[in-house]
Scaffold this active site. Structure first.
Site, PDB file in Angstrom:
ATOM      1  N   ASN A 220      -9.459   3.586  18.885  1.00 36.24           N
ATOM      2  CA  ASN A 220      -9.809   3.821  17.467  1.00 36.24           C
ATOM      3  C   ASN A 220     -10.794   5.271  17.653  1.00 36.24           C
ATOM      4  OD1 ASN A 220     -11.850   3.659  15.263  1.00 36.24           O
ATOM      5  ND2 ASN A 220     -10.162   2.213  14.773  1.00 36.24           N
TER       6      ASN A 220
ATOM      7  N   ASN B 129      28.439 -29.793  -4.791  1.00 40.02           N
ATOM      8  CA  ASN B 129      29.524 -29.518  -3.925  1.00 40.02           C
ATOM      9  C   ASN B 129      30.897 -29.900  -4.950  1.00 40.02           C
ATOM     10  OD1 ASN B 129      31.531 -29.144  -2.331  1.00 40.02           O
ATOM     11  ND2 ASN B 129      30.841 -30.998  -0.889  1.00 40.02           N
TER      12      ASN B 129
ATOM     13  N   ARG C  48       4.269   4.756   5.073  1.00 36.84           N
ATOM     14  CA  ARG C  48       3.667   3.523   4.541  1.00 36.84           C
ATOM     15  C   ARG C  48       4.732   2.897   3.754  1.00 36.84           C
ATOM     16  NH1 ARG C  48      -2.648   3.942   2.752  1.00 36.84           N
ATOM     17  NH2 ARG C  48      -3.287   3.938   4.972  1.00 36.84           N
TER      18      ARG C  48
ATOM     19  N   GLY D 248      -9.655   1.156   7.311  1.00 37.41           N
ATOM     20  CA  GLY D 248     -10.764   0.289   7.267  1.00 37.41           C
ATOM     21  C   GLY D 248     -10.277  -1.107   7.729  1.00 37.41           C
TER      22      GLY D 248
ATOM     23  N   HIS E 199      -1.894   0.967  -5.465  1.00 39.62           N
ATOM     24  CA  HIS E 199      -2.755   2.161  -6.056  1.00 39.62           C
ATOM     25  C   HIS E 199      -2.282   3.258  -5.319  1.00 39.62           C
ATOM     26  CE1 HIS E 199      -4.521   1.309  -1.811  1.00 39.62           C
ATOM     27  NE2 HIS E 199      -5.192   2.615  -2.078  1.00 39.62           N
TER      28      HIS E 199
ATOM     29  N   ASP F 219       1.049  -1.219  -0.039  1.00 40.65           N
ATOM     30  CA  ASP F 219      -0.100  -0.087   0.083  1.00 40.65           C
ATOM     31  C   ASP F 219       0.794   1.298  -0.144  1.00 40.65           C
ATOM     32  OD1 ASP F 219      -1.558   2.352   0.555  1.00 40.65           O
ATOM     33  OD2 ASP F 219      -3.099   0.977   1.455  1.00 40.65           O
TER      34      ASP F 219
ATOM     35  N   GLY G   1      -5.743   2.170  12.702  1.00 43.59           N
ATOM     36  CA  GLY G   1      -5.023   3.213  11.906  1.00 43.59           C
ATOM     37  C   GLY G   1      -5.829   4.360  11.537  1.00 43.59           C
ATOM     38  N   GLY G   2      -5.715   4.959  10.503  1.00 46.29           N
ATOM     39  CA  GLY G   2      -6.673   6.263  10.139  1.00 46.29           C
ATOM     40  C   GLY G   2      -6.356   7.255  11.061  1.00 46.29           C
TER      41      GLY G   2
ATOM     42  N   ARG H 171     -10.299  -4.973   0.710  1.00 48.55           N
ATOM     43  CA  ARG H 171     -10.725  -4.461  -0.549  1.00 48.55           C
ATOM     44  C   ARG H 171     -10.614  -5.651  -1.379  1.00 48.55           C
ATOM     45  NH1 ARG H 171     -13.388   0.054   0.590  1.00 48.55           N
ATOM     46  NH2 ARG H 171     -12.197   1.704   0.977  1.00 48.55           N
TER      47      ARG H 171
ATOM     48  N   LYS I 185     -18.851   9.074  13.940  1.00 50.74           N
ATOM     49  CA  LYS I 185     -20.044   8.446  13.562  1.00 50.74           C
ATOM     50  C   LYS I 185     -20.131   7.311  14.416  1.00 50.74           C
ATOM     51  CE  LYS I 185     -21.240   9.667   8.781  1.00 50.74           C
ATOM     52  NZ  LYS I 185     -21.098   9.449   7.514  1.00 50.74           N
TER      53      LYS I 185
HETATM   54  C1  PEP Z   1      29.279 -34.455  -1.161  1.00 52.70           C
HETATM   55  O1  PEP Z   1      30.100 -34.057  -1.235  1.00 52.70           O
HETATM   56  O2  PEP Z   1      28.361 -33.844  -0.448  1.00 52.70           O
HETATM   57  C2  PEP Z   1      28.525 -35.600  -1.819  1.00 52.70           C
HETATM   58  C3  PEP Z   1      27.435 -36.113  -1.427  1.00 52.70           C
HETATM   59  O3  PEP Z   1      29.515 -36.236  -2.802  1.00 52.70           O
HETATM   60  P1  PEP Z   1      29.018 -37.279  -3.711  1.00 52.70           P
HETATM   61  O4  PEP Z   1      27.668 -37.127  -4.427  1.00 52.70           O
HETATM   62  O5  PEP Z   1      30.046 -37.504  -4.746  1.00 52.70           O
HETATM   63  O6  PEP Z   1      29.068 -38.708  -2.887  1.00 52.70           O
END
Ligand code: PEP
Length: 656
Positions: free
Chosen positions: A317, A408, A36, A377, A59, A21, A353-354, A151, A198
């Protein structure tokens, strides 16, 4: 009702529709009050830090479904750029081919603000086609527009409906929890301070809360309708003739529920608001016929203050008088002071709010009450005990999570290999919708690889981390160094570090904590040795490693942490645990995490499997309900085999 939170959202490389908002006041083409904007910054920062491509939408004013240059969001884009310190792109419309191609060209971490949604008729009409067009721009929906949540407009309701769900942002989350705290099981005594013009606007709030409050203090112009219901003269004060009976009914209800309803005992009157110098204070039973009540008097303020100071919870409020015109702002300011002192004494104080929020801000007390809502609101809707319509599409469909696929590389790879690896991924297109992919290259390759990887939708991380942020630690790599090199993930406790390089549980825990606190995302690796498995000690060993890392860790969530179960005897050996065995241990890990932190976190935590995962066994492993990804060593060195493994993954829903 619980909603999926953006804190747990997986947004990396995804286009995120952030409905905020940003309906802020403008003056001379500039943002005049950025409350805001700052309120939605935590969500924006979270999305940027998480590598999301942020498509921000809001908006502004009431342009009536047509473009109106006076109500363009350009000044808001400028202000957000100024706050973030990076450019925020601006789309000259909110739908259409031009906008689509602008969004398509964006990179993770970038933000684009769409032009005022209400320049299109479809927004307020909650038009399905318009909602679909907005939805087609993005992959993930986040609602952080608390003040618009009452809304049923296209960007609030139609878009999440078209997308099958979405997340609430951190502002909406904070607002909902503040209202929940103050209205369900609040600390007694509970005082409801009502004001404003009101009675008719607030009847349902009073009816809903009277059974739960001890004191109902009524000020503002609506008090005159109550005084009239008691048969008193109210002179020229604002009066809602039609609501006099309703006021009578509210008084009866308060009496039968044992709620003390307090009306003003004195009133500040003047011939009109334009003649403040002629203001005097009279007893509320002696209001002159030719004057209007414009504020509550000092005696009333004292009485209200006394009850507020004794309260455990105060909900406010509506202003006490015509606070825009001094001196008729006096009682409203005094109430802001009262709430601030009550907060200091330990009460929970909530300001709807408001106008009341503006009054508290003008009195300089916004920071010294427990919570000031950003919605008028929307806050009334919650105080009435009703649900916010915009949250309906979010409640039942928590969005699916993406599996995490890590590669890895250990001490393998060189710059030319890294480049050609990424080129092949690029050509093949990483299906980033199906999986979150992270490469862990050697540290020397990290900065070279990170940027082009991001552009391909792949994230990067470090294979290890040191727990100190700086200092004389020759050879170590700090969390900041990883971030500087463009990495956003790290591995902690890989088995080779535990069993070849002598790391223990304590070191792993320190590393994990340091990385997460820095804002990186971590993969905690756990797993048993062959002899431990043969001695039937798998559960004991893995449990010990999980608990040692998480027991005292208060900064993790399912977004910044994943656990990799890697049986040591399976790493690099070509032997894998059977899919069922992996699933069993993953289920146990989830159970231990649940014991530690509760169901919600445990259910959405990704527990991934590592140990000789290859294209030929990846599908079976990834099909297991508790396996939420894989950590791949050898098979991640070639783009082709890694891609094949990625292709085996599918977004998943976790069920208890
Ligand atoms: C890792 O090195 O975390 C590993 C899972 O090796 P790999 O998949 O070769 O067993």
């Amino acid at each position: 009702m619980r909603y999926a939170s953006v804190r747990d959202a997986d947004v990396a490389g995804r286009r995120v529709f952030l409905r905020a908002d940003l309906n802020v006041p403008l003056k001379n083409g500039k943002v005049a009050d950025d409350t805001r904007i700052t309120a939605m910054l935590p969500t924006l920062h979270r999305l940027i830090a998480g590598g999301g491509i942020v498509v921000l939408a809001s908006h502004l004013g009431r342009p009536g479904g047509r473009p109106d240059p006076e109500l363009s969001l350009v000044p808001v884009a400028r202000r957000i750029s100024g706050i973030l310190g990076v450019p925020v792109l601006f789309a000259p419309d909110c739908v259409g081919e031009r906008v689509k191609s602008m969004v398509a060209g964006m990179r993770p971490g970038q933000v684009i603000l769409l032009e005022n949604l209400r320049f299109r008729e479809g927004e307020k009409a909650n038009d399905r086609e318009f909602a679909r067009k907005l939805a087609s721009l993005v992959d993930v929906y986040v609602n952080d527009a608390f003040a618009t949540c009452h809304r049923k407009h296209a960007s609030m309701h139609g878009v999440p409906e078209a997308m099958g769900g979405g997340y609430i942002g951190m502002l909406v989350e904070k607002e909902l929890s503040a209202f929940e705290k103050a209205t369900t099981e609040p600390e007694a005594p509970v005082t409801l301070l009502m004001g404003g013009a009101k009675v008719s606007d607030k009847v349902e709030v009073m009816e809903n809360l009277i059974p739960r409050v001890d004191n109902l203090l009524v000020g503002g112009a609506m008090a005159f309708t109550f005084l009239r219901a008691k048969g008193l003269e109210v002179g020229r004060s604002l009066l809602e003739e039609d609501s006099v009976d309703t006021a009578g009914r509210i008084m009866e209800m308060a009496e039968s529920e044992g709620t003390r309803l307090v009306l003003p005992s004195d009133v500040v009157v003047a011939p009109s608001a334009e003649e403040p110098s002629r203001a005097t204070t009279v007893d509320s039973s002696e209001m002159p016929e030719d004057a209007a009540g414009l504020d509550v008097g000092e005696r009333t303020v004292e009485e209200f203050d006394g009850l507020i100071m004794e309260s455990g919870t105060v909900i406010w409020n509506g202003p006490m008088g015509m606070f825009e015109v001094p001196p008729f702002d006096k009682a409203t300011r005094a109430m802001a002071e009262s709430l601030s002192r009550a907060t200091e004494k330990g009460a929970t104080t909530l300001v709807g709010g408001g106008d009341s929020a503006r009054a508290v801000a003008e009195a300089g007390r916004a920071d010294s009450v427990s919570f000031v809502s950003t919605g008028g609101g929307a806050s009334l809707t919650l105080l009435k005990g009703e649900q916010l319509v915009a949250l309906h599409p979010l409640s039942e469909n928590p969005p699916p999570l993406r599996p995490l696929i890590g590669g890895n590389w250990k001490m393998n790879g060189d710059p030319s290999h890294a480049r050609s690896f990424l080129r092949s991924l690029d050509e093949e297109m990483v299906p980033s919708e199906a999986a979150e992919v992270v490469l862990f290259p050697s540290f020397t390759l990290l900065s070279e690889l990170s940027r082009p990887a991001w552009e391909t939708g792949v994230q990067t991380g470090a294979q290890d981390i040191y727990y100190e942020l700086q200092g004389a630690y020759t050879g170590e790599v700090s969390p900041g160094m990883i971030a500087d090199a463009g990495g956003c993930w790290f591995l902690a406790g890989h088995s080779e570090r535990r069993h070849v390089l002598g790391e223990n549980d304590e070191t792993v825990a320190r590393k994990l904590e340091a990385g997460l606190r820095y804002g990186l995302r971590g993969v905690l690796c756990v797993g048993e040795l062959l002899e431990e498995r043969e001695a039937d000690r798998t559960e004991e060993v893995v449990r010990g490693q999980v608990l040692a890392a998480l027991e005292n860790l208060d900064c993790w969530n399912p977004f910044n942490l994943a656990i990799a179960y890697e049986p040591v005897w399976a790493i690099g050996t070509g032997k894998t645990a059977t899919a069922e065995e992996a699933n069993r241990v993953h289920g146990l890990i989830r159970g231990w995490v649940e014991e530690l932190t509760g169901t919600r976190e445990a259910l959405s935590l990704r527990i991934i499997y590592g140990g000789s995962v290859k294209p030929k066994n990846a599908f079976e492993i990834l099909s297991q309900p508790h396996v939420n990804g894989v950590l791949v060593g050898g098979a991640s060195l070639e783009a082709e085999s890694f891609m094949e493994i990625i292709r085996c993954s599918r977004p998943f829903h976790l069920r208890s």
